[in-house]
Design a protein around this motif. Structure first.
Motif, PDB file in Angstrom:
ATOM      1  N   SER A  21       0.796  -1.232   0.000  1.00  0.00           N
ATOM      2  CA  SER A  21       0.000   0.000   0.000  1.00  0.00           C
ATOM      3  C   SER A  21       0.825   1.278   0.000  1.00  0.00           C
ATOM      4  CB  SER A  21      -0.918   0.014   1.230  1.00  0.00           C
ATOM      5  OG  SER A  21      -0.148  -0.047   2.420  1.00  0.00           O
ATOM      6  N   ILE A  22       2.137   1.182   0.110  1.00  0.00           N
ATOM      7  CA  ILE A  22       2.989   2.378   0.104  1.00  0.00           C
ATOM      8  C   ILE A  22       3.418   2.672  -1.323  1.00  0.00           C
ATOM      9  CG2 ILE A  22       5.132   3.407   0.950  1.00  0.00           C
ATOM     10  CD1 ILE A  22       4.931   1.531   3.364  1.00  0.00           C
ATOM     11  N   ALA A  23       3.315   3.934  -1.714  1.00  0.00           N
ATOM     12  CA  ALA A  23       3.690   4.351  -3.063  1.00  0.00           C
ATOM     13  C   ALA A  23       4.777   5.409  -2.998  1.00  0.00           C
ATOM     14  CB  ALA A  23       2.479   4.889  -3.821  1.00  0.00           C
ATOM     15  N   ALA A  24       5.690   5.352  -3.946  1.00  0.00           N
ATOM     16  CA  ALA A  24       6.718   6.375  -4.075  1.00  0.00           C
ATOM     17  C   ALA A  24       6.173   7.498  -4.949  1.00  0.00           C
ATOM     18  CB  ALA A  24       7.977   5.783  -4.701  1.00  0.00           C
ATOM     19  N   PRO A  25       6.180   8.744  -4.471  1.00  0.00           N
ATOM     20  CA  PRO A  25       5.640   9.848  -5.271  1.00  0.00           C
ATOM     21  C   PRO A  25       6.502  10.113  -6.494  1.00  0.00           C
ATOM     22  CG  PRO A  25       6.730  10.689  -3.311  1.00  0.00           C
ATOM     23  CD  PRO A  25       6.699   9.198  -3.174  1.00  0.00           C
ATOM     24  N   THR A  26       5.855  10.459  -7.594  1.00  0.00           N
ATOM     25  CA  THR A  26       6.553  10.635  -8.871  1.00  0.00           C
ATOM     26  C   THR A  26       6.731  12.089  -9.284  1.00  0.00           C
ATOM     27  OG1 THR A  26       4.430  10.360 -10.002  1.00  0.00           O
ATOM     28  CG2 THR A  26       5.809   8.395  -9.761  1.00  0.00           C
ATOM     29  N   GLY A  27       6.258  13.036  -8.476  1.00  0.00           N
ATOM     30  CA  GLY A  27       6.297  14.436  -8.871  1.00  0.00           C
ATOM     31  C   GLY A  27       7.675  14.922  -9.271  1.00  0.00           C
ATOM     32  N   ASP A  28       8.708  14.502  -8.529  1.00  0.00           N
ATOM     33  CA  ASP A  28      10.066  14.926  -8.843  1.00  0.00           C
ATOM     34  C   ASP A  28      10.574  14.339 -10.150  1.00  0.00           C
ATOM     35  OD1 ASP A  28      10.106  16.382  -6.527  1.00  0.00           O
ATOM     36  OD2 ASP A  28      11.322  14.960  -5.383  1.00  0.00           O
ATOM     37  N   MET A  29       9.899  13.312 -10.653  1.00  0.00           N
ATOM     38  CA  MET A  29      10.337  12.683 -11.900  1.00  0.00           C
ATOM     39  C   MET A  29       9.799  13.379 -13.134  1.00  0.00           C
ATOM     40  SD  MET A  29      12.477  10.307 -11.412  1.00  0.00           S
ATOM     41  CE  MET A  29      12.427   9.636 -13.065  1.00  0.00           C
ATOM     42  N   ALA A  30       8.811  14.251 -12.972  1.00  0.00           N
ATOM     43  CA  ALA A  30       8.219  14.914 -14.141  1.00  0.00           C
ATOM     44  C   ALA A  30       9.268  15.663 -14.961  1.00  0.00           C
ATOM     45  CB  ALA A  30       7.092  15.844 -13.706  1.00  0.00           C
TER      46      ALA A  30
END
Length: 221
Positions: free
Chosen positions: A189-198
């Motif tokens: 249920s834990i997700a790594a945020p992708t915002g920095d990858m944009a």
């Protein structure tokens, strides 16, 4: 096309009702879920998943899915087609990796959101195309630290119920933008945020449009 159970009724994906808060449905929502499912791919022998992003030449996945000596990987699409690719970015502290495909993917890519979904935000997880199942409405319960994500101050703790092999699969927001990748933990249920990858995805997409001889990773033989 998968058949899913949604709201107690078994329906084809094209008839899935909207998962947005207002509860309104329409062809746009069904098409959006189809697009998200099609853009979700499996890697290699199916050990992990990923999502087609950018201009369709890159797959975003979890870095823990990438073996230390891995240079190439096979990408499997829902219609049975396959493309090989090579890893051009791996960040194990954020659990992010990017695979550059040998050709443009046969599916529409998803955009990577630049922001971070706030606690209480509703997301959707369509799952892998090779597994029967339902799309999940997923809530972001909180931000927090996760020991296996040392460089991520705001890991996404969600209500998702996943299983081994879901790592690298996307969580998307109401605009069908990727906001996180399945990382792990109890119920996965834990997700790594992708915002920095944009910005990184945008950079790689721009480089991919350059003539080969001008690419920074191209070395004439």
């Amino acid at each position: 096309m998968r058949t899913w159970k949604w709201g107690g009724a078994t329906v084809a994906l094209a008839a899935v009702t909207a998962w947005m808060a207002c509860g309104q449905s329409g062809p746009g929502e069904a098409q959006g879920l189809q697009k998200a499912e099609a853009a979700t791919v499996t890697l290699g022998d199916g050990h992990c998943a990923g999502v087609v992003v950018g201009q369709g030449r890159h797959v975003l996945t979890a870095a823990h899915c990438v073996a230390p000596d891995a240079g190439e990987e096979r990408t499997n699409f829902e219609d049975g087609r396959r493309l090989n690719g090579r890893y051009v970015f791996v960040d194990r502290g954020r659990d992010m990796a990017v695979l550059e495909l040998e050709a443009k993917a046969p599916v529409a890519p998803l955009e990577v959101a630049e922001g971070l979904p706030i606690p209480g935000a509703m997301l959707v997880f369509t799952g892998r195309h090779d597994r029967p199942g339902e799309p999940q409405r997923v809530m972001v319960e909180r931000w927090g630290r996760c020991p296996s994500l040392p460089d991520v101050p705001n890991a996404l703790f969600t209500t998702m119920h996943g299983e081994p092999g879901d790592s690298g699969a996307p969580l998307v927001d109401e605009q069908l933008r990727v906001v996180g990748l399945v990382h792990g933990g109890a119920r996965c249920s834990i997700a790594a945020p992708t915002g920095d990858m944009a910005p990184e995805v945008q950079r790689l997409s721009r480089e991919d449009t350059q003539p080969l001889a001008r690419r920074p990773d191209f070395a004439p033989r």
